[in-house]
Design an enzyme around this catalytic site. Structure first.
Site, PDB file in Angstrom:
ATOM      1  CD  GLU A  62      -6.591  11.586  -6.352  1.00  0.00           C
ATOM      2  OE1 GLU A  62      -7.200  10.876  -5.525  1.00  0.00           O
ATOM      3  OE2 GLU A  62      -6.474  11.281  -7.561  1.00  0.00           O
ATOM      4  CG  HIS A 131      -1.373   2.450  -2.678  1.00  0.00           C
ATOM      5  ND1 HIS A 131      -1.019   1.777  -3.819  1.00  0.00           N
ATOM      6  CD2 HIS A 131      -2.628   2.926  -2.904  1.00  0.00           C
ATOM      7  CE1 HIS A 131      -2.014   1.838  -4.702  1.00  0.00           C
ATOM      8  NE2 HIS A 131      -2.997   2.531  -4.161  1.00  0.00           N
TER       9      HIS A 131
END
Length: 326
Positions: A62, A131
């Protein structure tokens, strides 16, 4: 304007495809957006139509995705960078906050950063604590970064198209629980919604429900149930956390004199805190009851399904909060 009933993921795909056809500077990048068709199937079919130069599968980093998107935007392109989930956007915070959100200011307007970071957010059905974040308010904290949180397929399409066309960086969050939910969507290339404008999803006169994203679903369900008991709730979908359309909230509060804020994110230093503070500061003379907040519990989201649901907001919790303020 003709409409089609489609799920949110398809509405988002329409927006991406239409903007890529309209402007050849727009391209998509991220993990598994091409060959795998997108983890949440939003980018399905785009690689086949537009090719690997405009639908780019990136490394699993990312930090790289965020930095490359910022550089491309500064150089004149209009990237739409996908983070598989918003939980992984934390790895790109430097690129997003120290660069994308600040470059226009730091360089005295000489550079613009017209990019969109797309990220799936919120409850993922036992996706575990690492998550299942809903951290949009963290990103909305920083000037220079718009934060979009659509609640319906219609809004998802119109807001994403507006985000891609805008000259500012946008974090565009998509609630995982809403991807498959259908709704009417205008079948038009030019359907674009304004940035920073909320929408009243239901008219009411007794209590104002202020919410966004998945909270709209809980709020509308609660309003429908409470209506049977003679309590009419006005539901305001903020749609954007930055810019924040407080004028709509104030106008509704003048009418109802009571407010419940509904969000999927955590309770401390939150969206609900901000709404409550601004109402107290600006609307004190209209207040007939304290502002109540409905949010996730202040814990990492559990894995066990029953207690996972227990830790999240729901329709009954909204109903209970409304009963408290009336």
């Amino acid at each position: 304007m003709a409409e089609k009933n489609i799920p949110m993921r398809e509405a988002l795909r329409q927006a991406l495809r239409e903007e890529m056809l309209r402007d050849d500077r727009v391209y998509v990048m991220g993990e598994e957006v091409g060959q795998w068709q997108g983890t949440h199937r939003v980018t399905q079919g785009l690689l086949e139509e537009f090719g690997a130069k405009r639908v780019i599968d990136t490394p699993i980093s990312e930090m790289v995705i965020g930095g490359a998107a910022v550089g491309a935007a500064m150089a004149g392109l209009r990237p739409v960078a996908e983070f598989m989930t918003i939980n992984f956007a934390f790895l790109a915070l430097d690129a997003m906050i120290n660069h994308a959100a600040k470059i226009h200011y730091m360089f005295n307007g000489q550079f613009k950063v017209p990019l969109v970071f797309r990220a799936a957010s919120g409850w993922g059905n036992q996706a575990t604590a690492t998550h299942s974040h809903t951290p949009e308010p963290i990103f909305a904290h920083f000037p220079g970064m718009y934060v979009a949180c659509p609640a319906t397929p219609r809004d998802a399409k119109g807001m994403l198209k507006a985000s891609i066309r805008d000259e500012n960086p946008v974090l565009f969050t998509e609630s995982i629980a809403l991807y498959s939910k259908p709704g009417p969507v205008p079948d038009s290339d030019e359907f674009v919604l304004p940035i920073g404008k909320s929408e009243i999803k239901r008219e009411g006169k007794h209590v104002t429900l202020v919410t966004y994203a998945r909270g709209v679903e809980w709020s509308l369900a609660a309003a429908q149930e409470l209506s049977k008991q003679g309590v009419e709730c006005e539901v305001i979908d903020m749609r954007w956390l930055r810019p924040l359309d407080m004028e709509a909230v104030f106008e509704s509060f003048k009418k109802t004199n009571r407010c419940v804020v509904v969000e999927e994110s955590l309770p401390l230093y939150s969206f609900g805190s901000e709404i409550a503070a601004q109402i107290q500061d600006q609307m004190f003379d209209y207040m007939d009851a304290p502002v109540k907040r409905v949010s996730a519990m202040d814990v990492p989201l559990p894995y066990a399904h029953d207690i996972e649901l227990m830790a999240l907001p729901n329709t009954q919790k909204v109903i209970d909060a409304v009963r408290e303020v009336i």
